[in-house]
Scaffold this active site. Sequence first.
Site, PDB file in Angstrom:
ATOM      1  N   LEU A 234      -8.081  -3.953  -7.012  1.00  0.00           N
ATOM      2  CA  LEU A 234      -9.440  -3.945  -6.303  1.00  0.00           C
ATOM      3  C   LEU A 234      -9.848  -5.087  -5.854  1.00  0.00           C
ATOM      4  O   LEU A 234      -9.932  -6.274  -6.410  1.00  0.00           O
ATOM      5  CB  LEU A 234     -10.301  -3.021  -7.279  1.00  0.00           C
TER       6      LEU A 234
ATOM      7  N   GLU B 114       3.903   4.434   8.542  1.00  0.00           N
ATOM      8  CA  GLU B 114       3.452   3.301   8.401  1.00  0.00           C
ATOM      9  C   GLU B 114       3.752   2.059   8.957  1.00  0.00           C
ATOM     10  O   GLU B 114       3.108   1.392   9.670  1.00  0.00           O
ATOM     11  CB  GLU B 114       3.384   2.915   6.769  1.00  0.00           C
TER      12      GLU B 114
ATOM     13  N   HIS C 270      -3.086   3.328   3.039  1.00  0.00           N
ATOM     14  CA  HIS C 270      -2.816   4.314   1.978  1.00  0.00           C
ATOM     15  C   HIS C 270      -2.001   5.462   2.311  1.00  0.00           C
ATOM     16  O   HIS C 270      -2.095   6.015   3.496  1.00  0.00           O
ATOM     17  CB  HIS C 270      -4.277   4.935   1.404  1.00  0.00           C
TER      18      HIS C 270
ATOM     19  N   LEU D  80      -2.449  -3.597  -4.944  1.00  0.00           N
ATOM     20  CA  LEU D  80      -2.796  -2.599  -6.104  1.00  0.00           C
ATOM     21  C   LEU D  80      -4.109  -3.039  -6.711  1.00  0.00           C
ATOM     22  O   LEU D  80      -4.681  -2.281  -7.315  1.00  0.00           O
ATOM     23  CB  LEU D  80      -1.922  -2.242  -6.998  1.00  0.00           C
TER      24      LEU D  80
ATOM     25  N   ASP E 161     -10.103   3.037  -1.781  1.00  0.00           N
ATOM     26  CA  ASP E 161      -9.882   4.115  -0.830  1.00  0.00           C
ATOM     27  C   ASP E 161     -11.132   4.624  -0.240  1.00  0.00           C
ATOM     28  O   ASP E 161     -10.983   5.850   0.321  1.00  0.00           O
ATOM     29  CB  ASP E 161      -8.712   5.207  -1.259  1.00  0.00           C
TER      30      ASP E 161
ATOM     31  N   ASN F  14      -6.803  -1.647   4.932  1.00  0.00           N
ATOM     32  CA  ASN F  14      -5.772  -1.244   3.849  1.00  0.00           C
ATOM     33  C   ASN F  14      -5.146   0.009   4.282  1.00  0.00           C
ATOM     34  O   ASN F  14      -5.476   0.603   5.327  1.00  0.00           O
ATOM     35  CB  ASN F  14      -6.382  -0.761   2.471  1.00  0.00           C
TER      36      ASN F  14
ATOM     37  N   SER G 286       7.591  -4.091   2.382  1.00  0.00           N
ATOM     38  CA  SER G 286       8.109  -3.558   4.099  1.00  0.00           C
ATOM     39  C   SER G 286       7.101  -3.731   4.994  1.00  0.00           C
ATOM     40  O   SER G 286       7.493  -3.856   6.045  1.00  0.00           O
ATOM     41  CB  SER G 286       8.987  -2.242   3.643  1.00  0.00           C
ATOM     42  N   ASN G 287       5.745  -3.159   4.857  1.00  0.00           N
ATOM     43  CA  ASN G 287       4.736  -3.148   5.588  1.00  0.00           C
ATOM     44  C   ASN G 287       4.563  -4.770   5.994  1.00  0.00           C
ATOM     45  O   ASN G 287       4.229  -4.855   7.417  1.00  0.00           O
ATOM     46  CB  ASN G 287       3.594  -2.470   5.182  1.00  0.00           C
TER      47      ASN G 287
HETATM   48  C1  GAR Z   1       2.949   1.770   0.853  1.00  0.00           C
HETATM   49  O1  GAR Z   1       3.365   3.104   1.182  1.00  0.00           O
HETATM   50  C2  GAR Z   1       1.396   1.767   0.848  1.00  0.00           C
HETATM   51  O2  GAR Z   1       0.875   2.660   1.625  1.00  0.00           O
HETATM   52  C3  GAR Z   1       1.365   1.815  -0.627  1.00  0.00           C
HETATM   53  O3  GAR Z   1       2.253   1.241  -1.143  1.00  0.00           O
HETATM   54  C4  GAR Z   1       3.388   1.018  -0.505  1.00  0.00           C
HETATM   55  C5  GAR Z   1       3.737  -0.237  -0.216  1.00  0.00           C
HETATM   56  O4  GAR Z   1       5.064  -0.365   0.360  1.00  0.00           O
HETATM   57  N1  GAR Z   1      -0.246   1.620  -0.881  1.00  0.00           N
HETATM   58  C6  GAR Z   1      -0.716   2.096  -2.065  1.00  0.00           C
HETATM   59  O5  GAR Z   1      -0.322   3.223  -2.465  1.00  0.00           O
HETATM   60  C7  GAR Z   1      -2.325   1.697  -2.090  1.00  0.00           C
HETATM   61  N2  GAR Z   1      -3.053   2.721  -2.574  1.00  0.00           N
HETATM   62  P1  GAR Z   1       5.711  -1.613   0.887  1.00  0.00           P
HETATM   63  O6  GAR Z   1       5.350  -2.956  -0.330  1.00  0.00           O
HETATM   64  O7  GAR Z   1       6.915  -1.473   1.050  1.00  0.00           O
HETATM   65  O8  GAR Z   1       4.832  -2.160   2.047  1.00  0.00           O
END
Ligand code: GAR
Length: 192
Positions: free
Chosen positions: A87, A174, A104, A85, A145, A102, A13-14
């Site tokens: 590294l 976000e 978080h 996800l 992170d 990134n 979604s991001n």
């Molecule tokens: C988001 O909330 C992002 O902050 C998180 O995964 C989600 C992805 O959502 N990232 C982490 O937890 C990284 N440690 P999306 O696939 O809908 O953009």
Amino acid sequence: MKNIAIFASGGGSNAQKIMEHFENSNNAQVSLIISNKSKAGVIEKAAHQKIPTLILNREEFYKTEDILQKLDTHGIDFLVLAGFLWLVPQYLVKAYKNRIVNIHPALLPKYGGKGMYGINVHRAVHAAKEKESGPTIHFVNEHYDEGGIIFQAKCSIHPTDSPEDIAKKVLALEHRYYAEVIEKVILKIDSK
Ligand code: GAR
């Protein structure tokens, strides 16, 4: 015009928001979507926007530096992690120093590190009875992170909020800020 590659493992979604934002930008465009999962939602979204995609293989990613060549082929200047996800290996951090960001879903330095992703983060925030949470946008280094923080936004948490409620509030922030912050960072970098 700078070229962005987005790394994403999940729903995307991001990534979707970022693709939409840069469709109307004169500063940068999303030129490549990279995922470690061929069935990730983000791959479908990229196809829809006619953006090239690349599926990562773990062996290749960690044991070779082949990805650098591929990023070069697409003229990639800047890397964006959006729900990615794995590294980031040291050779990639080095090649794109201060050019990888990134997002978080918590207020770092709290609730970061290995295993802290997605709903796990919101469960920990909920269990600690935090009164606020929100996303952190940061530069990426070779540790989960830990790179320099660029931006944070906050939302309040009500005592009745579930981890899922917290997740929704944080994700909305976000979507509101990530692309905008990326563009500001890109405006400060030179061409690669
Ligand atoms: C988001 O909330 C992002 O902050 C998180 O995964 C989600 C992805 O959502 N990232 C982490 O937890 C990284 N440690 P999306 O696939 O809908 O953009």
